[in-house]
Design a protein around this motif. Structure first.
Motif, PDB file in Angstrom:
ATOM      1  N   THR A   1      35.953  34.884  54.079  1.00  0.00           N
ATOM      2  CA  THR A   1      35.488  35.954  54.609  1.00  0.00           C
ATOM      3  C   THR A   1      35.558  37.077  53.566  1.00  0.00           C
ATOM      4  N   PRO A   2      34.901  38.333  54.159  1.00  0.00           N
ATOM      5  CA  PRO A   2      34.761  39.621  53.448  1.00  0.00           C
ATOM      6  C   PRO A   2      36.010  39.976  52.835  1.00  0.00           C
ATOM      7  N   GLY A   3      36.210  40.508  51.730  1.00  0.00           N
ATOM      8  CA  GLY A   3      37.304  41.518  51.202  1.00  0.00           C
ATOM      9  C   GLY A   3      38.397  40.411  50.784  1.00  0.00           C
ATOM     10  N   THR A   4      38.305  39.260  50.750  1.00  0.00           N
ATOM     11  CA  THR A   4      39.616  38.382  50.345  1.00  0.00           C
ATOM     12  C   THR A   4      39.436  38.159  48.799  1.00  0.00           C
ATOM     13  N   GLY A   5      38.624  38.907  48.029  1.00  0.00           N
ATOM     14  CA  GLY A   5      38.812  38.729  46.599  1.00  0.00           C
ATOM     15  C   GLY A   5      37.893  37.731  45.800  1.00  0.00           C
ATOM     16  N   LYS A   6      36.821  37.085  46.518  1.00  0.00           N
ATOM     17  CA  LYS A   6      35.981  36.137  45.893  1.00  0.00           C
ATOM     18  C   LYS A   6      35.504  36.845  44.530  1.00  0.00           C
ATOM     19  N   THR A   7      34.830  37.921  44.706  1.00  0.00           N
ATOM     20  CA  THR A   7      34.113  38.524  43.714  1.00  0.00           C
ATOM     21  C   THR A   7      35.134  38.904  42.601  1.00  0.00           C
ATOM     22  N   HIS A   8      36.271  39.464  42.760  1.00  0.00           N
ATOM     23  CA  HIS A   8      37.286  39.734  41.902  1.00  0.00           C
ATOM     24  C   HIS A   8      37.562  38.361  41.201  1.00  0.00           C
TER      25      HIS A   8
ATOM     26  N   LYS B   1      38.007  43.845  36.439  1.00  0.00           N
ATOM     27  CA  LYS B   1      39.356  43.174  36.922  1.00  0.00           C
ATOM     28  C   LYS B   1      39.603  42.063  36.868  1.00  0.00           C
TER      29      LYS B   1
ATOM     30  N   TYR C   1      41.229  42.778  51.834  1.00  0.00           N
ATOM     31  CA  TYR C   1      41.782  43.798  50.810  1.00  0.00           C
ATOM     32  C   TYR C   1      41.432  44.915  51.012  1.00  0.00           C
ATOM     33  N   ARG C   2      40.116  44.995  51.346  1.00  0.00           N
ATOM     34  CA  ARG C   2      39.520  46.537  51.518  1.00  0.00           C
ATOM     35  C   ARG C   2      40.023  47.183  52.785  1.00  0.00           C
TER      36      ARG C   2
ATOM     37  N   ASP D   1      45.279  41.669  37.901  1.00  0.00           N
ATOM     38  CA  ASP D   1      45.361  42.655  38.974  1.00  0.00           C
ATOM     39  C   ASP D   1      45.182  42.248  40.256  1.00  0.00           C
ATOM     40  N   PHE D   2      45.366  41.020  40.306  1.00  0.00           N
ATOM     41  CA  PHE D   2      45.122  40.311  41.698  1.00  0.00           C
ATOM     42  C   PHE D   2      46.420  39.978  42.359  1.00  0.00           C
ATOM     43  N   ASP D   3      46.695  40.448  43.577  1.00  0.00           N
ATOM     44  CA  ASP D   3      47.887  40.263  44.265  1.00  0.00           C
ATOM     45  C   ASP D   3      47.856  38.969  45.026  1.00  0.00           C
TER      46      ASP D   3
ATOM     47  N   PHE E   1      49.429  38.838  48.502  1.00  0.00           N
ATOM     48  CA  PHE E   1      48.632  39.405  49.719  1.00  0.00           C
ATOM     49  C   PHE E   1      47.791  38.339  50.464  1.00  0.00           C
TER      50      PHE E   1
HETATM   51  P1  ADP Z   1      34.833  39.824  48.558  1.00  0.00           P
HETATM   52  O1  ADP Z   1      34.049  39.419  47.358  1.00  0.00           O
HETATM   53  O2  ADP Z   1      35.666  38.466  48.888  1.00  0.00           O
HETATM   54  O3  ADP Z   1      34.187  40.332  49.590  1.00  0.00           O
HETATM   55  P2  ADP Z   1      36.146  41.568  46.561  1.00  0.00           P
HETATM   56  O4  ADP Z   1      36.637  40.609  45.535  1.00  0.00           O
HETATM   57  O5  ADP Z   1      34.814  42.351  46.367  1.00  0.00           O
HETATM   58  O6  ADP Z   1      35.953  40.802  48.164  1.00  0.00           O
HETATM   59  O7  ADP Z   1      37.532  42.450  47.109  1.00  0.00           O
HETATM   60  C1  ADP Z   1      37.492  43.529  47.521  1.00  0.00           C
HETATM   61  C2  ADP Z   1      38.183  44.684  46.748  1.00  0.00           C
HETATM   62  O8  ADP Z   1      39.545  44.441  47.045  1.00  0.00           O
HETATM   63  C3  ADP Z   1      37.951  44.548  45.276  1.00  0.00           C
HETATM   64  O9  ADP Z   1      38.000  45.899  44.877  1.00  0.00           O
HETATM   65  C4  ADP Z   1      38.917  43.686  44.938  1.00  0.00           C
HETATM   66  O10 ADP Z   1      39.320  44.107  43.492  1.00  0.00           O
HETATM   67  C5  ADP Z   1      40.160  43.948  45.870  1.00  0.00           C
HETATM   68  N1  ADP Z   1      40.778  42.779  46.067  1.00  0.00           N
HETATM   69  C6  ADP Z   1      40.702  41.793  46.953  1.00  0.00           C
HETATM   70  N2  ADP Z   1      41.857  41.261  46.877  1.00  0.00           N
HETATM   71  C7  ADP Z   1      42.711  41.550  46.393  1.00  0.00           C
HETATM   72  C8  ADP Z   1      43.957  41.021  45.996  1.00  0.00           C
HETATM   73  N3  ADP Z   1      44.628  40.055  46.469  1.00  0.00           N
HETATM   74  N4  ADP Z   1      44.815  41.894  44.991  1.00  0.00           N
HETATM   75  C9  ADP Z   1      44.388  42.925  44.529  1.00  0.00           C
HETATM   76  N5  ADP Z   1      43.058  43.336  44.741  1.00  0.00           N
HETATM   77  C10 ADP Z   1      42.263  42.819  45.661  1.00  0.00           C
END
Ligand code: ADP
Ligand code: MG
Length: 255
Positions: free
Chosen positions: A106-113, A68, A236-237, A72-74, A77
């Motif tokens: 916090t979890p799901g905020t797109g850190k890994t992405h 990704k 985002y999850r 692909d990042f919104d 959001f």
């Molecule tokens: P984190 O590492 O912060 O826990 P992730 O990067 O793993 O979160 O994001 C969780 C899922 O949501 C992944 O599939 C990621 O691609 C998607 N995601 C998170 N934030 C966004 C965003 N703002 N726009 C699009 N996809 C996102």
């Protein structure tokens, strides 16, 4: 003649030239292109193909969890994230300065992405890049230590110009793990860039490493030349889950 020529091209591994030979042969025979122009174009195709193949193999060996990108990042959001700041990081200047990037949030905020998307851009520029989860990193270092080959393994993780360490803070750490991690960060300090993602604010890192002195020394090295991206926001999850849930509720109400 052309069968022998194709064989020569095969021996020289000129894949694109073989593929495009007939086309350019025709162009020259019909006087649409001069021989030198045809040869020039053919070599351009061959070089582009080699470049792309090299990029693909750099990206392949980087061990990314997905492909990704920032496109692909919104960003709408997650308004807490400064989009320009993230796009600036994609210029990869931080690598030249051996700076680190730490995503805290916090979890799901797109850190890994976001960490991965920067790594992909680095790998595409043929910068040696490697992705590893914190847990896997510690497992590998511990195993190497038991097997008397710690130095080799530390060198392996030390050598990458960009090392992405994902999910620091989930794992319960013992003294050995904390020491191994410190050794690696100390070796990479001011030499190469490390990108870390974590759910744990720096003020609580001593709870992870269970040693205040070591935690201070670690943070000192990590933060000295670094960009910290704090993300507090919705997951985002959960958004994806909620929209599936909303759809189910809607579907039920229609029925
Ligand atoms: P984190 O590492 O912060 O826990 P992730 O990067 O793993 O979160 O994001 C969780 C899922 O949501 C992944 O599939 C990621 O691609 C998607 N995601 C998170 N934030 C966004 C965003 N703002 N726009 C699009 N996809 C996102
Ligand atoms: Mg993550």
């Amino acid at each position: 003649m052309s069968i022998q020529l194709i064989k020569n091209l095969e021996i020289l591994k000129l894949v694109k030239s073989i593929e495009l030979f007939e086309h350019y042969n025709q162009q020259v025979n019909q006087n649409n292109l001069s021989f030198s122009q045809a040869l020039f174009e053919l070599t351009q195709h061959e070089m582009k193909f080699r470049d792309e193949r090299a990029i693909q193999s750099c990206v392949k060996v980087s061990n990314f969890p997905h492909f990704k990108t920032e496109r692909d990042f919104d960003f709408d959001f997650q308004p807490e994230i400064n989009q320009k700041e993230i796009l600036d990081l994609h210029s990869l200047v931080f690598i030249e300065k051996s700076e680190n990037i730490i995503f805290v949030g916090t979890p799901g905020t797109g850190k890994t992405h976001l960490a991965t998307s920067i790594g992909i851009d680095a790998a595409k520029k043929r910068v040696s890049t490697y992705f590893v989860t914190f847990q896997e990193l510690i497992n590998q270092l511990k195993k190497a230590s038991y097997e008397n080959r710690l130095e080799d393994r530390l060198k392996f993780f030390e050598k990458y110009k960009v090392l992405i360490i994902d999910e620091l803070g989930y794992l319960e750490m013992d003294t050995e793990a904390a020491n191994l991690f410190f050794q690696l960060i100390a070796r990479r300090y001011e030499k190469h860039s490390t990108i870390i993602t974590t759910n744990t604010p720096f003020s609580q890192w001593s709870n992870i490493f269970k040693n205040t002195t070591l935690t201070h020394a670690l943070l000192d090295r990590l933060l000295h030349h670094s960009k910290v991206i704090n993300i507090k926001g919705p997951s985002y999850r959960m958004k994806e889950k909620l929209s599936v849930y909303d759809k189910e509720v809607r579907d039920k109400s229609i029925k």
